[in-house]
Design a protein around this motif. Structure first.
Motif, PDB file in Angstrom:
ATOM      1  N   ILE A 183      34.088  25.222  79.665  1.00 28.12           N
ATOM      2  CA  ILE A 183      34.559  26.769  79.582  1.00 28.12           C
ATOM      3  C   ILE A 183      35.372  27.108  80.816  1.00 28.12           C
ATOM      4  N   TYR A 184      34.946  26.619  82.038  1.00 24.20           N
ATOM      5  CA  TYR A 184      35.644  26.968  83.253  1.00 24.20           C
ATOM      6  C   TYR A 184      37.156  26.295  83.465  1.00 24.20           C
ATOM      7  N   MET A 185      37.053  25.240  82.702  1.00 21.11           N
ATOM      8  CA  MET A 185      38.550  24.390  82.517  1.00 21.11           C
ATOM      9  C   MET A 185      39.390  24.911  81.762  1.00 21.11           C
ATOM     10  N   GLN A 186      38.998  25.533  80.732  1.00 16.36           N
ATOM     11  CA  GLN A 186      39.884  26.011  79.827  1.00 16.36           C
ATOM     12  C   GLN A 186      39.817  27.493  79.937  1.00 16.36           C
ATOM     13  N   ASP A 187      38.691  28.384  80.164  1.00 15.61           N
ATOM     14  CA  ASP A 187      38.613  29.929  80.139  1.00 15.61           C
ATOM     15  C   ASP A 187      38.033  30.435  81.099  1.00 15.61           C
ATOM     16  N   ALA A 188      38.235  29.851  82.627  1.00 14.51           N
ATOM     17  CA  ALA A 188      37.750  30.439  83.849  1.00 14.51           C
ATOM     18  C   ALA A 188      38.202  31.763  83.924  1.00 14.51           C
ATOM     19  N   LYS A 189      39.399  32.260  83.522  1.00 12.50           N
ATOM     20  CA  LYS A 189      39.954  33.661  84.065  1.00 12.50           C
ATOM     21  C   LYS A 189      39.268  34.752  83.157  1.00 12.50           C
ATOM     22  N   THR A 190      39.038  34.258  81.921  1.00 12.53           N
ATOM     23  CA  THR A 190      38.335  35.381  81.240  1.00 12.53           C
ATOM     24  C   THR A 190      37.168  35.686  81.302  1.00 12.53           C
ATOM     25  N   VAL A 191      36.240  34.453  81.594  1.00 20.65           N
ATOM     26  CA  VAL A 191      34.676  34.329  81.810  1.00 20.65           C
ATOM     27  C   VAL A 191      34.521  34.954  83.126  1.00 20.65           C
ATOM     28  N   ASN A 192      35.310  34.892  84.274  1.00 25.40           N
ATOM     29  CA  ASN A 192      35.205  35.356  85.517  1.00 25.40           C
ATOM     30  C   ASN A 192      35.384  36.785  85.469  1.00 25.40           C
ATOM     31  N   GLU A 193      36.531  37.233  84.518  1.00 24.19           N
ATOM     32  CA  GLU A 193      36.660  38.729  84.849  1.00 24.19           C
ATOM     33  C   GLU A 193      35.589  39.682  83.737  1.00 24.19           C
ATOM     34  N   TYR A 194      35.262  38.815  82.378  1.00 26.16           N
ATOM     35  CA  TYR A 194      34.510  39.682  81.580  1.00 26.16           C
ATOM     36  C   TYR A 194      33.169  39.196  81.330  1.00 26.16           C
ATOM     37  N   GLY A 195      32.946  37.877  81.745  1.00 26.18           N
ATOM     38  CA  GLY A 195      31.528  37.459  81.417  1.00 26.18           C
ATOM     39  C   GLY A 195      31.450  36.544  80.256  1.00 26.18           C
ATOM     40  N   LEU A 196      30.317  35.600  80.341  1.00 30.17           N
ATOM     41  CA  LEU A 196      30.267  34.567  79.228  1.00 30.17           C
ATOM     42  C   LEU A 196      30.296  35.337  77.663  1.00 30.17           C
ATOM     43  N   LEU A 197      29.532  36.135  77.637  1.00 29.61           N
ATOM     44  CA  LEU A 197      29.399  36.959  76.522  1.00 29.61           C
ATOM     45  C   LEU A 197      30.772  37.923  75.805  1.00 29.61           C
ATOM     46  N   TYR A 198      31.788  37.681  76.382  1.00 29.25           N
ATOM     47  CA  TYR A 198      32.706  38.790  76.218  1.00 29.25           C
ATOM     48  C   TYR A 198      33.150  38.453  74.848  1.00 29.25           C
ATOM     49  N   GLY A 199      33.234  39.702  73.964  1.00 30.13           N
ATOM     50  CA  GLY A 199      33.456  39.596  72.375  1.00 30.13           C
ATOM     51  C   GLY A 199      32.597  39.180  71.618  1.00 30.13           C
ATOM     52  N   PHE A 200      31.133  38.986  72.311  1.00 27.80           N
ATOM     53  CA  PHE A 200      30.286  38.183  71.274  1.00 27.80           C
ATOM     54  C   PHE A 200      29.839  39.642  70.520  1.00 27.80           C
ATOM     55  N   ASP A 201      29.509  39.537  69.156  1.00 27.73           N
ATOM     56  CA  ASP A 201      28.972  40.568  68.330  1.00 27.73           C
ATOM     57  C   ASP A 201      28.048  39.933  67.468  1.00 27.73           C
ATOM     58  N   SER A 202      27.617  40.678  66.274  1.00 26.50           N
ATOM     59  CA  SER A 202      26.579  40.024  65.285  1.00 26.50           C
ATOM     60  C   SER A 202      27.300  39.008  64.800  1.00 26.50           C
ATOM     61  N   ILE A 203      28.410  38.900  64.280  1.00 26.07           N
ATOM     62  CA  ILE A 203      29.432  38.085  63.460  1.00 26.07           C
ATOM     63  C   ILE A 203      29.193  36.713  64.247  1.00 26.07           C
ATOM     64  N   VAL A 204      29.581  36.974  65.633  1.00 22.09           N
ATOM     65  CA  VAL A 204      29.788  35.619  66.438  1.00 22.09           C
ATOM     66  C   VAL A 204      28.357  34.832  66.658  1.00 22.09           C
TER      67      VAL A 204
END
Length: 367
Positions: A253-274
């Motif tokens: 997660i942090y090797m590939q998407d560290a910027k997004t996760v640090n800014e928005y959190g691990l559950l960014y974009g998670f909804d019922s479908i995900v």
């Protein structure tokens, strides 16, 4: 596991008055057992079909739909591993008494480090594979993704020859050639579906091919290293793999998407479908592993073939996918190759059972 109807033999009872042996009625038991097996196979067939087709449509829909915030796929892979581990721990606890649960984990994982380390490489390979499948689903329609992923048969066969030193007959080599040709034709599909910004069929195809190569290698490697190992339950083996899969997928997660996760959190974009996709990936994968243990090649091949058809139909309704004649021909060749590849193995197994060389269907077909 209990004996099936074929293993049942009537008991003979001798009366004191005579030496006549009176067989105890057993027809109803045999018939009941036969009906039970038939019902189980039907249920397995339906579940394998639904799992394959719905999983493909779900993962594609979760990545292709228009949303304000797209979830991070590496987080989804990590959560899938966590869910699988929790389920397997629960099932291990059901197999053991509460007092023996911790002892079983300590004995099978900590006190047998070499046996646990054996699954390290396959566990991490499967993490990379699952991440690549999300990449592929972001660039390929569900039907093309489903069909192209059948290349895992091709790669598994090649690694079987290289690693396990097994030979393939001419029919199997021909089936692999047909499979490759079918997948190639599918890639020539001139898609008329809705264009989505950022999609690249080439990237999707490369991701599937690499994932299939990893899948084929990991499966054969897993088979090779576990030969001669102490018997371990399916659930405990998955817990062993989780020891490596969970931390490695979290690091990814942090090797590939560290910027997004640090800014928005691990559950960014998670909804019922995900969440449904993640749960289906975890629960479905484990249940299919169990189903395959009890399904023969014909059932598995039929389930895969029907899943390809259902994925194509689902893509037409959900994603405005319009298959061309080239695509349909390629799909037909892939389905044909799946049955052709295993037909020789099924024939050998059948002849072996007739000669008494192979004791049961389970031993002949379970991989």
């Amino acid at each position: 596991m209990g004996k099936n109807g074929d293993d049942f033999h009537p008991l003979l009872h001798t009366t004191p008055e005579s030496s006549v042996k009176i067989p105890v009625p057993s027809v109803s038991v045999g018939r009941e057992s036969s009906h039970t097996r038939s019902g189980m196979k039907t249920a397995i067939l339906i579940w394998l079909t639904l799992q394959n087709s719905i999983h493909t449509l779900l993962i594609r829909y979760s990545r292709a739909r228009e949303v304000d915030a797209m979830f991070v796929s590496t987080v989804a892979v990590w959560l899938t591993e966590v869910i699988k581990c929790v389920i397997c721990l629960f099932l291990v606890a059901q197999e053991e008494t509460p007092r023996r649960f911790i002892h079983a984990l300590k004995t099978q994982i900590i006190e047998q480090p070499y046996d646990t380390m054996k699954v390290c490489i396959p566990a991490m390979i499967y993490i990379v594979q699952n991440n690549l499948f999300y990449v592929a689903a972001s660039h390929l329609d569900a039907a093309t993704f489903m069909i192209t992923s059948q290349l895992k048969i091709f790669t598994a066969a090649i690694f079987t020859v290289i690693i396990l030193r097994r030979s393939l007959n001419r029919t199997q080599w021909f089936a692999l050639a047909v499979l490759f040709a079918g997948v190639s034709l599918v890639q020539l599909q001139g898609t008329k579906s809705k264009e989505i910004t950022g999609e690249s069929p080439f990237i999707g195809f490369v991701a599937v091919v690499v994932a299939c190569c990893l899948s084929g290698f990991a499966g054969i490697y897993f088979e090779k290293i576990l030969k001669g190992s102490a018997p371990v339950s399916l659930w405990m083996r998955n817990v062993q793999m989780a020891v490596f899969a969970i931390p490695s997928s979290f690091i990814a997660i942090y090797m590939q998407d560290a910027k997004t996760v640090n800014e928005y959190g691990l559950l960014y974009g998670f909804d019922s479908i995900v969440w449904l996709t993640v749960l289906w990936y975890g629960i479905g994968g484990l249940s299919v592993a169990v189903c395959i243990k009890y399904a023969d090649n014909i059932a598995k091949n039929f389930a895969t073939s029907v899943a390809i058809v259902l994925s194509t139909i689902g893509s037409m309704f959900l994603f405005d996918f319009i298959p061309s004649l080239t695509f349909l021909l390629g799909a037909a060749l892939v389905i044909f190759s799946i049955f052709l590849y295993s037909s020789h193995q099924a024939m050998v197994a059948a002849l072996g059972r007739l000669r008494g060389e192979i004791p049961s269907t389970k031993e002949a077909f379970c991989l």
